[in-house]
Design an enzyme around this catalytic site. Structure first.
Site, PDB file in Angstrom:
ATOM      1  CB  CYS A  91      36.922  46.343  42.730  1.00 32.58           C
ATOM      2  SG  CYS A  91      38.380  45.747  43.593  1.00 32.58           S
ATOM      3  CD  GLU A 128      43.738  42.786  39.231  1.00 29.48           C
ATOM      4  OE1 GLU A 128      42.539  42.432  39.143  1.00 29.48           O
ATOM      5  OE2 GLU A 128      44.681  41.991  39.069  1.00 29.48           O
TER       6      GLU A 128
END
Length: 462
Positions: free
Chosen positions: A261, A227
């Site tokens: 994020c 990720e």
């Protein structure tokens, strides 16, 4: 060559050293992996109820220390007090959720001739190598480690240096309820991370695109999940509620100093030809300016420090770059005169969607307002980056929102809600360069941490 000693300091008061420990050498990682592999076999052989009980006890251990862990997050990574409390509670919930996942069906049966049983069952992969960031120092390690453990694996956890204290404390709490050597924290930098990836049977990484590419290469044939961030867009349609939408997006962009994020980095406003962009931009500017900034241990603070001086400088540089490319700073763009890595929440407008500050992740309290003429252009602008993690659509028209959601290149799409919201029991991950491999969290985690064995049992004597 080995990593330098790991030092983690308080971003609010950089002179406050939280922890200093030696970096784990490659030989030490190999030794920990050997121990973990032996313990993993014992762990996987236990009755499922024993694993479930152990994870429930782990949840209890974390819950009993929630105030301590909250304070540690505030001190080590500068997380505002309210968010830190929420993360501590989330860590407990993740462990409780996966304690129950242990007891889910672990396979399927298939049609077979009479007297024969044909089935596919899930089995653990072995040792899970987890490389985690600093911004969610308990939630991210646990949303990786808890499913890995639930499905019968052992864990080597390499935390970001900036969150070493949190990881070591987590390991201490879990040591009392898990088999010795089942979960080992190996502090260090890039060298230690490479060693973990080289020893693991399955790898999960969260961090930058550049580091993720190295992890994928180093993992080779080992299953790997990465990720790797985002440049997330919130699309605002002219029928959206101006004040409510501005408040939500301000929090999504600037909460925890934008160090998520899933934070909103681009605000794509669809103009109506009657001044909607100006009205909304004014409301958003006011909402950002109203956010409480200051020391993260104070109640009500939304924006604390960024993690390092380098991170602060990146926000200031992005503001200067926006201005030099023809844009303007609506609010923020400077650093207050105080100790710590503080920078004002910064909102810019008038930049081209192709400009670097609208294309690349700053990872701080920085967002750009981008005006477009219609929804087709909004979709093009939202999709016009190399990332594809999260997006949001703000409108009163649910049908329109669902239509737009289908056109967005994002793994997570939220309607009238902040891009930064994540549910640990639902699949998490992005598209394009934001993610690689299967999804995280929820029941989707089983895909990474297990392998399928197909078994045929024929009745009667051999």
């Amino acid at each position: 060559m080995t990593d330098a000693p790991v030092r983690s300091s308080n971003p609010t008061r950089p002179g406050d050293l939280v922890v200093e420990v030696p970096a784990t050498t490659a030989a030490e990682v190999a030794s920990a992996a050997e121990t973990a592999r032996a313990v993993q076999r014992e762990w996987a052989a236990q009755p499922p109820t024993a694993r479930a009980t152990a994870l429930s006890a782990a949840a209890d251990a974390v819950a009993s220390a929630s105030e301590e862990l909250t304070a540690l997050m505030v001190r080590e990574v500068g997380k505002p007090l309210g968010e830190a409390r929420g993360e501590a509670a989330r860590a407990v919930a993740i462990l409780r959720y996966y304690a129950q996942q242990v007891l889910d069906p672990d396979g399927e049966t298939y049609p077979a001739p009479g007297g024969t049983l044909l089935m596919a069952r899930r089995r653990p992969r072995g040792v899970a190598g987890l490389v985690t960031p600093w911004n969610f120092p308990f939630a991210i390690p646990l949303w990786k480690a808890a499913p890995a453990l639930a499905f019968g694996n052992a864990v080597l956890l390499k935390p970001a240096p900036e969150a070493t204290g949190c990881a070591l404390r987590l390991a201490e709490l879990l040591a009392g309820v898990l088999l010795d050597g089942l979960l080992t924290v190996v502090p260090g930098g890039a060298e230690t991370g490479q060693a973990v990836v080289g020893q693991a049977d399955v790898v999960s990484f969260t961090g930058s695109v550049a580091a993720g590419a190295k992890v994928r290469e180093a993992a080779g044939a080992v299953p790997v999940q990465c990720e790797m961030g985002g440049q997330n867009a919130s699309i605002v349609l002219p029928d959206a509620d101006v004040e409510d939408t501005a408040s939500v997006i301000a929090g999504a962009a600037m909460g925890y100093a934008g160090q998520k994020c899933t934070a909103t980095s681009r605000v794509v406003v669809v103009d109506d030809g009657h001044g909607f962009t100006e009205r909304f931009t004014d409301a958003l500017t006011a909402a950002v300016a109203k956010l409480e900034t200051g020391p993260p241990e104070e109640d009500g603070v939304t924006v604390g420090p960024v993690i390092t001086g380098q991170a602060r400088d990146a926000v200031l540089a992005a503001a200067r770059e926006a201005e030099s490319s023809g844009g303007r700073v609506l609010t923020g763009g400077s650093a207050p005169e105080r100790d710590g890595w503080f920078v004002e929440p910064t909102l810019v407008a008038g930049v081209d969607p192709a400009a670097r500050v609208a294309q690349e992740e700053v990872f701080g309290p920085f967002a750009a307002v981008l005006e477009v003429k219609d929804t087709d252009e909004a979709v093009r602008v939202a999709n016009g980056v190399r990332y594809g993690l999260a997006a949001a659509v703000f409108t009163r028209d649910l049908g329109h929102a669902l239509t737009l959601a289908d056109r967005l290149d994002a793994g997570l799409v939220r309607v009238n809600a902040a891009t930064s919201g994540v549910d640990f029991y639902a699949p998490f991950g992005g598209m394009k360069e934001s993610s690689y491999g299967p999804r995280e969290q929820g029941k989707a985690a089983r895909e990474l941490y297990t392998k399928v064995h197909t078994v045929t049992i024929a009745g009667g004597a051999a």
